[in-house]
Design an enzyme around this catalytic site. Sequence first.
Site, PDB file in Angstrom:
ATOM      1  NE  ARG A 121      -3.850   1.625   2.863  1.00  0.00           N
ATOM      2  CZ  ARG A 121      -4.932   2.062   2.237  1.00  0.00           C
ATOM      3  NH1 ARG A 121      -5.232   1.608   1.027  1.00  0.00           N
ATOM      4  NH2 ARG A 121      -5.728   2.942   2.796  1.00  0.00           N
ATOM      5  CB  THR A 399     -10.794   0.014  -4.154  1.00  0.00           C
ATOM      6  OG1 THR A 399     -10.372   1.156  -3.446  1.00  0.00           O
ATOM      7  CG2 THR A 399     -10.376  -1.248  -3.514  1.00  0.00           C
ATOM      8  CG  ASN A 419      -8.657   6.609  -1.480  1.00  0.00           C
ATOM      9  OD1 ASN A 419      -9.452   5.768  -1.082  1.00  0.00           O
ATOM     10  ND2 ASN A 419      -8.571   7.794  -0.942  1.00  0.00           N
TER      11      ASN A 419
HETATM   12  N1  GLY Z   1      -8.824   3.283  -0.217  1.00  0.00           N
HETATM   13  C1  GLY Z   1      -9.832   2.478   0.323  1.00  0.00           C
HETATM   14  C2  GLY Z   1      -9.339   1.596   1.413  1.00  0.00           C
HETATM   15  O1  GLY Z   1      -8.172   1.280   1.442  1.00  0.00           O
HETATM   16  O2  GLY Z   1     -10.086   1.220   2.261  1.00  0.00           O
END
Ligand code: GLY
Length: 587
Positions: A121, A399, A419
């Site tokens: 991430r 996502t 995101n």
């Molecule tokens: N960007 C959405 C999540 O990671 O929950």
Amino acid sequence: MKKHILLLPCLLLFIQCSVPVKKADAPVPQGAEAYILAKAERAEHKSAEAVGTHYAVSTQGIFATQAAKKIFAQKGNIIDAAVAVSFAIAVERPHSTGLGGGGFMLFHEGKTKKTYAIDFRERAPLLATEKMFLKADGTADSNLSQNGIMSAGVPGMVAGLIEIHKRFGKLPLSKVIAPAIDLAENGFPVYPNLKNALDNKQELLKKDPAAREIFLDNKEKAWPMGHILVQKDLAKTLRKIAKNGKKIFYNGEIGDAFVKFFADQKGLLSKKDLLGYQVKWREPVKGNYKGFEIYSMPPPSSGGIHVVQFLNQLENDNLKEKGLLSTTSINLAAQSLQAAFADRAEYLGDPDFVNVPTKGLTDKEYAARRRKEFSETTARPSTAVGHGFVVPPHESTQTTHFSLMDDQGNAIASTQTINGQMGASMVVPGTGIVLNNEMDDFSAKPGASNLFGAIGTNANAIVPKKTPLSSMSPTIVMKDGIPKLAIGAPGGTRIISCVAQSILNYIEFNVPLYESITMIRYHHQWLPDVLDIDPPGPRPEVLRDLERMGYKVQIREVPCSVMAVAHEDKILKGAADPRDIGTSVAN
Ligand code: GLY
């Protein structure tokens, strides 16, 4: 025959033509015609469940699923297929994921029986500060955290995919990336979900020359449905990665383009951020539910903990007897979500920076204590629902998703993202890469909510190199050590509800796979104190009962698309949520 007809005008006019004629050069269908064509193209690839014995794949795309099929046909293994899907889906869903983003992957390796949770991430840049998204009056500036250069975290997608491929892949990287290069080079028709994102972000995309060039027409309007979206720069970037691996991204020409763009735009990311990026191999969160073992993503995702907590809290309720989508089932599940989300707002953050009581939150006794607080007869106002007290307190956290399984006992669930829709709505010039806006997943300040309404907390405050809290919940459900279900979804905080309910549908209510992932869904995230239920809603009498119990029910879409594969008596099945363009394939 067709080839010759196409060649004729080229010869007569002495113009250069390649055969077959590139889709990008064909007249672009407009309006209703384009919509019907795009729909027909999708329909061709649709089936409720794909069934096979060697592998099953479910992705949120058409071409991404086909990429996996090609890799298996070339004798690639499941990791080759998953990495091929990741690169292809980055091209096919540039509004959802991409090389400028990051993700999580859960991988169960059949031969060693090990389950890996891999975190690639985005991280906060070294120059990020706790108060960077606060206005002078101390309120949170959601425009700054959601749009433009400051909203972008340090991307991890390329590092993650290449590290995973290096460790477990079999085919050369060039073969694995080839389907993505082909798709970027030749394009594909704009489909409804992509069109919707381009429309929503049109005004922002207009302001960024590189994004405008790719995603808008010469009148600065979103491309129409059916337009063939070609991403030449992205194709070039993918070719460079295929040849040079991750160093070209983190310490080479592509990274340099990022550093220059951030400097020009007065953003925070620097060369040091790229050089220092590290993929993290974490221990999965584990739980069990009536003999099934649940493996899911640990912090910095909140997803795994709360999927396990949700199931734990309901394990002794015999919901099957109470009825699928009955008043009692929805009431108890809504309260289970409400309690989990209250805990999310208290405890969850990046475990490298804050103590997340993972064991406590996923403990059966803790779940039993939380369950005792639920009311069987009335809704509980969220003001009356606090976080629980975990023992030991504070022990040493738009996502897309795809799932795969094969006949070697391997299973993969991976959720990847930039995101929000179109991320930061900026493209790094010359690379075709859309920047993420993952910094919005941090808390601008305690109490302020983000894009998904998640409540800001101290545990999720911004710190350099820290990872923003996620709800992404890639999950593998096993029985006696053998994968039975690999599942996940996009959808921000709704991911937790959608994944948890689909698992419940499948293993508690024994609903078939396709129906398990498509059924009416409900979502309660503690704050706001609202129970969302997918249209057309439950039975009218159930809706009346829930409202009488005190729920503020909103019949509105719980926006997530679930992609799952399952193993049932040596048969492998794939199912992709029909709410989007996702498809599945099996052999
Ligand atoms: N960007 C959405 C999540 O990671 O929950």
